[in-house]
Design a protein around this motif. Structure first.
Motif, mmCIF file in Angstrom:
data_model
loop_
_atom_site.group_PDB
_atom_site.id
_atom_site.type_symbol
_atom_site.label_atom_id
_atom_site.label_comp_id
_atom_site.label_asym_id
_atom_site.label_seq_id
_atom_site.Cartn_x
_atom_site.Cartn_y
_atom_site.Cartn_z
ATOM 1 N N CYS A 1 0.859 -1.176 0.000
ATOM 2 C CA CYS A 1 0.000 0.000 0.000
ATOM 3 C C CYS A 1 0.902 1.236 0.000
ATOM 4 O O CYS A 1 2.064 1.160 0.410
ATOM 5 C CB CYS A 1 -0.942 0.006 1.209
ATOM 6 N N GLY A 2 0.376 2.333 -0.496
ATOM 7 C CA GLY A 2 1.189 3.542 -0.552
ATOM 8 C C GLY A 2 2.172 3.509 -1.703
ATOM 9 O O GLY A 2 1.978 2.845 -2.721
ATOM 10 N N LEU A 3 3.295 4.231 -1.557
ATOM 11 C CA LEU A 3 4.285 4.389 -2.618
ATOM 12 C C LEU A 3 5.368 3.321 -2.496
ATOM 13 O O LEU A 3 5.911 3.089 -1.425
ATOM 14 C CB LEU A 3 4.920 5.786 -2.529
ATOM 15 N N MET B 1 2.395 3.211 -7.276
ATOM 16 C CA MET B 1 1.485 3.697 -6.239
ATOM 17 C C MET B 1 0.412 2.651 -5.997
ATOM 18 O O MET B 1 -0.312 2.257 -6.909
ATOM 19 C CB MET B 1 0.842 5.013 -6.670
ATOM 20 N N PRO C 1 -2.911 1.393 -3.273
ATOM 21 C CA PRO C 1 -3.972 2.073 -2.515
ATOM 22 C C PRO C 1 -3.441 2.638 -1.208
ATOM 23 O O PRO C 1 -2.487 2.122 -0.626
ATOM 24 C CB PRO C 1 -4.993 0.955 -2.279
ATOM 25 N N ASP C 2 -4.083 3.707 -0.726
ATOM 26 C CA ASP C 2 -3.670 4.376 0.510
ATOM 27 C C ASP C 2 -3.651 3.380 1.658
ATOM 28 O O ASP C 2 -4.589 2.599 1.844
ATOM 29 C CB ASP C 2 -4.640 5.514 0.810
ATOM 30 N N CYS C 3 -2.565 3.404 2.434
ATOM 31 C CA CYS C 3 -2.413 2.435 3.520
ATOM 32 C C CYS C 3 -3.416 2.678 4.634
ATOM 33 O O CYS C 3 -3.955 1.748 5.221
ATOM 34 C CB CYS C 3 -0.997 2.497 4.095
ATOM 35 N N GLY C 4 -3.659 3.962 4.985
ATOM 36 C CA GLY C 4 -4.571 4.261 6.074
ATOM 37 C C GLY C 4 -4.132 3.554 7.335
ATOM 38 O O GLY C 4 -2.962 3.419 7.652
#
Length: 781
Positions: free
Chosen positions: A571-573, A603, A605-608
């Protein structure tokens, strides 16, 4: 099923295909339909009544063991073939091998073991595993399997086949669908099959090599690939130049390893009473050639009632000792006639004299020599024929044997076919034209030469043949050359017959690896014009080809980019990468400047605040030691979640293995002690100490005391004074021996000592204290 039938016919056929194993009787019997029942080792399904009849297959089908051996060698492998003569065919079949006199109702009734060669055609029967049957009902004219003979002492074996053709079942206890083989040396060996044909028959053998890089690409030897000179004979049943399961003679070895037929021809000619014709062709270089470049090798030979078998072989070179050929091929039919035409696909076999596994393996003699056997797809991973799935062995060559003449009165019980009569009439007319005496045996005529005239003026063309044998030296043998008038192509008023060509074979690789090059393709003549003219059509085409048009001597040729690797983050970059390879470095020797690795951001999905998602723990790894106490580890992976997941990804744990064995350890040997006698014969000792007692599983302690003889100067007789008889003061007075000291060890070998001290010293030089040593507690600890 791939053919049209009524529902009733399909139902009947399905029942028929299941029931050919356990009962082979030659009479026609119609059964009422009954439910299946277990009857011994193989479940027996009673045959349903059908509109068709059951009959023998003497003239349409044949079961044969390659080479038609009269006996089997225990443990040897044989190729078993089920054949249908044209225009006959079969859709289903069953093949079994039974001990003589057994019915197949118990496991012990079956003899030897079958091995599947062609998985698309054959499989083991589901409800009777020792039997072989078809995979899919369809038209076929031939199937083959390997059969490994049973161990010594198994007696005679009956190989049986049954055939389904439409709604007709062929099966029998005797005849062409049953083969009896008895163990070599068995007293029950059946008499040799006798030929009942009359007169003689003349045949032409034509050899077509299929061994090429296109059909057999693995490790194909591009240089010096060839077929050796073919060598064989027509012979009696009592002699064969070679056979499967036997040992190669010196002549066969020289053909198999060196491609030289000289020794084998010498061996054949030494059996002059058993041989009618020696069969020979020239070698073929390279191994595969289009038919328009060179006619396939061929030879003519004759057979008679006594010498009605044919055998030959030829080496594929280079190879360790690999060949193709036929052995004891019978050209006499059960109907007392001669086979009209026989065609066979040839598979490779090993002569058992060289243990190499590749085409160009170095010489490695097989000691002791092995038996001749077919090569297997599972022989060795480095073999060019290796297939881990054990698929069908590819054919390397094809041989066609055609009858071209019969002489003398014939006695075949089945009337001649039209083809037989026409062939014989044509031969008789040719012989009338030829008028050569029967005592002169010639080779086949060569192809006609090109016409001597390149214009429409009349010219001549020529063909030749060789005189192979002159049976009667007093009778002259004429005509080894033949001439015919001709003109240049296109001059005839008649329309010349067509020249038939094959399709173009695919383009070759470009001759250049960089820039402009050439490539070629070829085709061959399938049929020459009937008027003997040469084909004017091209058999080869060439064209230019270009590889990487912008390349130069300093250019670097690379492959296409591979797929991107997965992103480094879940997740993320994250980062990802892909690679390509250098196909050819620059020709000028400089470094390749093209990029072979490319890295890019990715990239996800956003890790959150996603939780850590972990894979299950792996199994524990092996212990770090082989005995005693060590460590082991196991791991799990982060499937998704933050990269800084605090969950444990690796665990370590102690592991306890059986206590390590401890070997006994001893010290170095001590120096040898003094001899226990001052004169005469005595002994001396040396010892060593046990430094570490052995533990469980360790080696025991060796000896710790060694003794050897010693000899000092010869003892002189004592003087009266020394014996104490004189009153003089010059004698040596000794105290009695002391007691033995305690043993230095309680077990494992120690030593004890005792002493004799001088009581009163005299003027005798040898008067001194004495010591004796002995071993003690020598039993192991």
């Amino acid at each position: 099923l791939y053919f049209s039938r009524t529902d009733m016919e399909i139902y009947v056929y399905a029942l028929l295909l299941q029931c050919f194993v356990c009962s082979f009787v030659p009479t026609a019997i119609a059964f009422s339909e009954e439910p299946s029942r277990s009857d011994g080792f193989c479940g027996r399904i009673l045959r349903a009544q059908t509109q068709g009849t059951r009959r023998d297959g003497y003239h349409e089908f044949r079961l044969r063991v390659e080479g038609d051996p009269e006996s089997y060698q225990p443990g040897s492998s044989y190729r078993v073939v089920l054949l249908a003569s044209s225009p006959a065919y079969f859709r289903g079949f069953t093949l079994i091998a039974l001990k003589e006199g057994r019915e197949g109702t118990a496991a012990g009734h079956y003899a030897g073991q079958f091995q599947i060669i062609e998985e698309e055609d054959t499989q083991f029967m589901t409800n009777c595993p020792p039997a072989v049957t078809e995979t899919t009902p369809r038209r076929r004219t031939r199937i083959q399997v390997l059969w490994t003979a049973p161990p010594a002492g198994s007696g005679c074996v009956i190989l049986k086949a049954s055939i389904v053709q439409k709604r007709v079942i062929y099966f029998q206890d005797e005849g062409s669908l049953t083969v009896q083989l008895c163990e070599k040396g068995d007293a029950t060996l059946p008499p040799a099959l006798e030929c009942c044909a009359c007169g003689t028959a003349k045949y032409r053998l034509t050899f077509f090599g299929n061994w090429s890089e296109k059909i057999h690409p693995k490790d194909f030897p591009r240089r010096a690939n060839h077929w050796s000179a073919l060598i064989g004979a027509s012979h009696t049943a009592g002699y064969t130049p070679w056979e499967y399961g036997g040992y190669a003679s010196e002549g066969v070895r020289q053909v198999a390893e060196l491609g030289s037929p000289i020794k084998m021809e010498e061996e054949i000619r030494q059996k002059a009473d058993e041989v009618l014709t020696v069969i020979k062709t020239k070698a073929q270089w390279p191994a595969w050639q289009p038919l328009n470049l060179r006619a396939p090798p061929s030879a003519e030979f004759s057979v008679d009632r006594v010498r009605h078998l044919m055998s030959f072989l030829t080496m594929l070179g280079p190879s360790p000792d690999w060949n193709v050929g036929l052995t004891k091929e019978d050209l006499c039919t059960p109907e007392c006639g001669w086979v009209q035409r026989m065609e066979a696909e040839l598979l490779p076999w090993d002569a058992g004299t060289d243990s190499g596994v590749t085409y160009e393996s170095p010489n490695k003699p097989t000691v002791p020599q092995d038996r001749i056997r077919p090569l297997s797809r599972l022989d060795h991973p480095q073999s060019p024929f290796y297939d881990p799935l054990g698929g069908a062995m590819p054919s390397l060559a094809r041989v066609v044997v055609e009858r071209i003449a019969r002489k003398g009165e014939q006695c075949n019980t089945v009337p001649d076919l039209v083809d037989d009569i026409v062939a014989d009439i044509g031969q008789q007319e040719q012989e009338k034209e030829d008028d050569a005496p029967e005592t002169c045996i010639y080779s086949a005529w060569s192809p006609w030469s090109a016409c001597s005239s390149a214009t429409c003026d009349k010219g001549r063309r020529m063909r030749q043949r060789m005189l192979k044998a002159q049976l009667d030296p007093t009778v002259a043998c004429p005509r080894t050359q033949d001439f015919q008038p001709c003109m240049a192509p296109g001059c005839s008023l008649e329309e010349p017959s067509a020249c038939m060509m094959s399709e173009w074979i695919g383009w070759s690789a470009c001759s250049a690896s960089c820039g402009m090059g050439m490539r070629s393709r070829e085709r061959y003549v399938q049929q020459y014009p009937e008027d003997g003219a040469l084909c004017q059509l091209h058999t080869e085409e060439t064209e230019k080809c270009q590889v990487n048009a912008e390349c130069s001597p300093s250019s670097c040729i690379v492959t296409e980019w591979g797929e991107w690797d997965p992103c480094s983050a879940t997740c993320g970059l994250g980062m990802r990468r892909r690679e390509r390879m250098v196909k050819m470095p620059p020709l000028d020797g400089s470094m390749c400047k093209a990029e072979v690795l490319e890295v890019d951001k990715c990239m996800m999905p956003d890790c959150g605040a996603a939780p850590c998602m972990l894979s299950p723990w792996s199994d524990w790894g092996g212990c770090s030691v082989s005995c005693g106490v060590g460590m082991r580890t196991r791991q799990r992976m982060l499937k998704s979640g933050p990269a800084s997941c605090s969950e444990e990804l690796e665990q370590s744990d102690k592991c306890m293995l059986p206590e390590c064995p401890v070997d006994c350890m001893v010290s170095e040997w001590s120096e040898w002690s003094e001899c226990n006698k001052s004169c005469g014969k005595g002994h001396t000792l040396r010892s060593r100490m046990v430094k570490l007692e052995p533990g469980p599983g360790g080696s025991a302690c060796p000896e710790t005391v060694q003794r050897k003889k010693c000899k000092v100067r010869k003892c002189r007789a004592k003087t009266k004074e020394e014996r104490g008889g004189g009153g003089g003061g010059g004698g040596c007075r000794m105290q009695p021996w002391t007691g033995w000291t305690g043993c230095t060890k309680s077990c494992g070998g120690g030593i004890q000592e005792r002493f004799m001290l001088v009581k009163k010293k005299a003027k005798v030089a040898s008067c001194k204290d004495r010591k004796e040593i002995r071993g003690c507690n020598v039993e192991p600890c």
